[in-house]
Design an enzyme around this catalytic site. Structure first.
Site, PDB file in Angstrom:
ATOM      1  N   HIS A   1      39.573  35.501  44.509  1.00  0.00           N
ATOM      2  CA  HIS A   1      39.978  36.561  43.580  1.00  0.00           C
ATOM      3  C   HIS A   1      40.039  37.900  44.295  1.00  0.00           C
ATOM      4  CE1 HIS A   1      38.592  34.217  39.940  1.00  0.00           C
ATOM      5  NE2 HIS A   1      37.770  33.690  40.828  1.00  0.00           N
TER       6      HIS A   1
ATOM      7  N   GLU B   1      34.947  36.855  44.941  1.00  0.00           N
ATOM      8  CA  GLU B   1      35.698  38.082  44.647  1.00  0.00           C
ATOM      9  C   GLU B   1      35.773  38.945  45.902  1.00  0.00           C
ATOM     10  OE1 GLU B   1      37.188  39.309  41.954  1.00  0.00           O
ATOM     11  OE2 GLU B   1      36.400  38.190  40.232  1.00  0.00           O
TER      12      GLU B   1
ATOM     13  N   HIS C   1      43.038  32.588  41.918  1.00  0.00           N
ATOM     14  CA  HIS C   1      42.952  32.682  40.455  1.00  0.00           C
ATOM     15  C   HIS C   1      44.357  32.542  39.856  1.00  0.00           C
ATOM     16  CE1 HIS C   1      40.740  34.979  36.980  1.00  0.00           C
ATOM     17  NE2 HIS C   1      41.007  33.734  36.680  1.00  0.00           N
TER      18      HIS C   1
ATOM     19  N   ASP D   1      45.827  37.455  41.039  1.00  0.00           N
ATOM     20  CA  ASP D   1      44.950  37.605  42.196  1.00  0.00           C
ATOM     21  C   ASP D   1      44.682  36.246  42.849  1.00  0.00           C
ATOM     22  OD1 ASP D   1      43.381  37.028  39.777  1.00  0.00           O
ATOM     23  OD2 ASP D   1      41.598  37.333  40.990  1.00  0.00           O
TER      24      ASP D   1
HETATM   25 ZN   LIG Z   1      40.370  36.668  39.401  1.00  0.00          ZN
END
Ligand SMILES: [Zn+2]
Length: 273
Positions: A37, A102, A174, A184
């Site tokens: 992400h 992330e 994602h 993303d």
């Molecule tokens: Zn995401």
């Protein structure tokens, strides 16, 4: 880097923790997917703070900063809340079978008065911006580039995770598991080479074969400040070999229509395996 008791440890044996975000579910066993992400956030600190706040109702196992710093928010044997409504290979609710990472990144940018701005208003310097169309369409726009230390940290963390959880068989964005609402990690993330390195595709000494996804400038060095080399840009769909990488940049080799060989650096976001 390695995983000990479902926590990442760096080479000095230190856990980047604190692995105490309240935003997690029950036991995650036999994860089969690694999901990448971007945070679309202001900073590493703000994203770590938000994803540890109960009000967010969101989290990830790891957050990786632009300087390569890593924070673990949720142990790998707990379900983190990063994917939302999602599906992969016919299975819904990817949180229950995936590990989520992330990356601190401002995400998709908007052009305003000759500058690229994040949704939260910050101006992103042109040297940190890549212009590309998302694979789901929407036209060419700006994307915040990832940094070399960040991609390197993600690769090392990913290798440690795959080493600990052999049930993980695939790596996706994602955008791949929630294609109608997510964009993303976007075109600036070098997914092809990331997957090739982590999943060992084309492993050994064999250079993985890639193709250009747009007309692609090949430069004399790994950065936009280096001039394009003769024969550049390569047309869309040109086969290239990749034999080295530097952050998001790939050292490529391609045979041109006139039989000459072109060698130089290209942005990995425009290559697909
Ligand atoms: Zn995401």
């Amino acid at each position: 880097m390695q995983v000990v008791n479902h926590l990442l440890r760096d080479d000095a044996g230190t856990a980047p923790g604190p692995a105490n975000s309240p935003n997690h579910g029950s036991v995650l066993s036999q994860p089969t997917l690694l999901v990448m992400h971007f945070t679309a956030g202001r900073s590493f600190e703000s994203s770590v703070s938000w994803l540890s706040d109960p009000a967010a109702k969101a989290s990830a196992h790891l957050v990786i900063g632009r300087d390569g710093r890593i924070a673990q928010l949720v142990p790998f044997n707990r379900v983190a809340w990063h994917a939302g409504q999602s599906s992969w290979m016919g299975r819904n609710g990817c949180n229950s079978f995936s590990i989520g990472i992330e990356l601190d990144n401002a995400g998709e940018l908007q052009r305003q008065g000759g500058e690229w701005r994040a949704w939260f208003g910050a101006v992103i310097p042109a040297a940190e911006v890549m212009e590309a169309e998302h694979k789901h369409g929407g036209g060419v726009t700006g994307w915040h580039c990832y940094t070399e230390p960040q991609i390197e940290a993600a690769m090392k963390a990913g290798l440690a995770i795959l080493g600990a959880y052999s049930s993980i068989a695939d790596i996706v964005g994602h955008e791949d598991i929630a294609p109608h609402r997510k964009r993303d990690p976007g075109p600036a993330f070098p997914m092809a080479s990331f997957k090739a390195r982590l999943l060992g595709r084309g492993g050994g000494d064999t250079a993985p074969a890639f193709r250009t996804t747009s007309a692609l400038n090949v430069r004399s060095g790994p950065g936009l400040n280096f001039a394009p080399v003769a024969g550049s840009p390569l047309p869309t769909g040109t086969a290239v070999d990749v034999d080295a990488e530097n952050g998001v940049w790939r050292h490529v080799r391609a045979t041109l229509a006139d039989g000459n060989t072109l060698v130089g650096w290209a942005h990995g976001g425009y290559l697909t395996s």
